[in-house]
Design an enzyme around this catalytic site. Structure first.
Site, PDB file in Angstrom:
ATOM      1  N   LYS A   1      -0.910  -4.801   0.786  1.00  0.00           N
ATOM      2  CA  LYS A   1       0.368  -4.080   0.915  1.00  0.00           C
ATOM      3  C   LYS A   1       1.472  -4.905   1.593  1.00  0.00           C
ATOM      4  CE  LYS A   1      -1.319   0.666   0.900  1.00  0.00           C
ATOM      5  NZ  LYS A   1      -1.241   1.974   1.543  1.00  0.00           N
TER       6      LYS A   1
ATOM      7  N   ASP B   1       3.854   6.260   0.393  1.00  0.00           N
ATOM      8  CA  ASP B   1       2.797   6.834   1.239  1.00  0.00           C
ATOM      9  C   ASP B   1       3.337   7.952   2.140  1.00  0.00           C
ATOM     10  OD1 ASP B   1       0.672   5.331   0.319  1.00  0.00           O
ATOM     11  OD2 ASP B   1       0.918   3.755   1.828  1.00  0.00           O
TER      12      ASP B   1
END
Ligand code: ATR
Length: 280
Positions: free
Chosen positions: A71, A107
């Site tokens: 990420k 997220d």
């Protein structure tokens, strides 16, 4: 069997990815929406990550999800990134259009969007943990008008660093940090408690001690999914409201899918995605 030649691809890039539920969730939603696309998972070594990302637009892929351990690297590879990805310092969604690589992070927003509406009126939060997931959660809480946020972590310095990073960027919320042991004194009524650590992933261990009574109006969002953690079970035994990490998993998936397909989030069948996981 895939027999069609006109499918656009969407990828999950991580390592490992074999146990991921994302292909199940995404392909269920893609099928429901009758889109000519398919979601595939690929296990990619860190050394190969950049090369893989650069090849995907050339293959005509719509985009990709990025998961552990890529990420932060994904954030660096992108040509442009959304404001929320910049705040979190990590990318979970790649969008390929006109040959460029754009990065976003769904997220936090996905987690928030999938929580019950009564949680949206809370203004005080205690976040347990200070890793990548906690960073997305705290940024989202600030964005959504929380007045007071306390971050508790085993390593208090890491919680302090997280708050300093986020405080510098924006917001007027009162932010403070503390030890895991101080949890009971921070658990006031009408508090959103978010559990972001890996403690309880194996079904054992609880990161904090709970009081004998769960205070009125408090809500636990446990980010671990797939099993009931001791913390989640204990809060439910005390009569508290709680949800597990299925919400974040499905919420971020739905928002990413909306971005790739150019649709409104409300068009994405979130409930169907939840059902797909529950059936499994
Ligand atoms: P993620 O990106 O999933 O949040 P991470 O960045 O590795 O993962 O963060 C893991 C979190 O779980 C951290 O808050 C970590 O605490 P430390 O910062 O002190 O390491 C917490 N954690 C992991 N194992 C733990 C344990 N046994 N007890 C308490 N906290 C733990």
């Amino acid at each position: 069997m895939i027999e069609r030649a006109d499918l656009k691809t969407i990828w999950l890039l991580g390592r490992p990815v074999e146990h991921s539920l994302s292909p199940l969730i995404q392909n269920r939603a893609i099928g429901h929406l009758k889109e000519r696309a398919i979601y595939l998972a690929a296990s990619v070594e860190p050394d190969d990550f950049e090369q893989v990302v650069r090849a995907l637009p050339a293959l005509g892929a719509l985009g990709a999800n990025v998961t552990v351990p890529h990420k932060i690297r994904a954030f660096e590879v992108c040509e442009t990134t959304s404001e929320r990805a910049q705040r979190i310092g990590a990318v979970n969604t790649l969008l390929f259009s006109d040959g460029s690589i754009r990065g976003d992070n769904t997220d936090g927003a996905g987690w928030w969007w999938s929580l019950p509406k009564e949680v949206h009126s809370l203004r005080r939060a205690v976040v347990i943990g200070a890793g990548g997931a906690a960073r997305a959660v705290v940024a989202t809480l600030i964005d959504n008008g929380f007045d007071e946020i306390v971050v508790l972590n085993r390593t208090v310095e890491r919680a302090e660093r997280l708050l300093t990073d986020l405080e510098a960027g924006f917001g007027t919320a009162s932010l403070s940090s503390g030890t895991l042991a101080s949890f009971p004194e921070h658990l006031e009524t009408h508090t959103l408690v978010v559990q972001t650590t890996s403690v309880g992933l194996d079904g054992r261990g609880c990161p904090v001690d709970l009081p004998t009574q769960w205070p009125e109006g408090c809500y636990l969002s446990e980010l671990i999914y797939g099993r009931s953690t001791p913390l989640f079970s204990r809060v439910r035994e005390l009569g508290g409201e709680a949800s597990d990490g299925l919400e974040m998993l499905c919420g971020q998936a739905a928002l990413s899918l909306a971005l790739w397909l150019g649709r409104e989030p409300a068009e994405i069948p979130l409930e169907l995605m939840r059902q797909a996981v529950q059936e499994r």
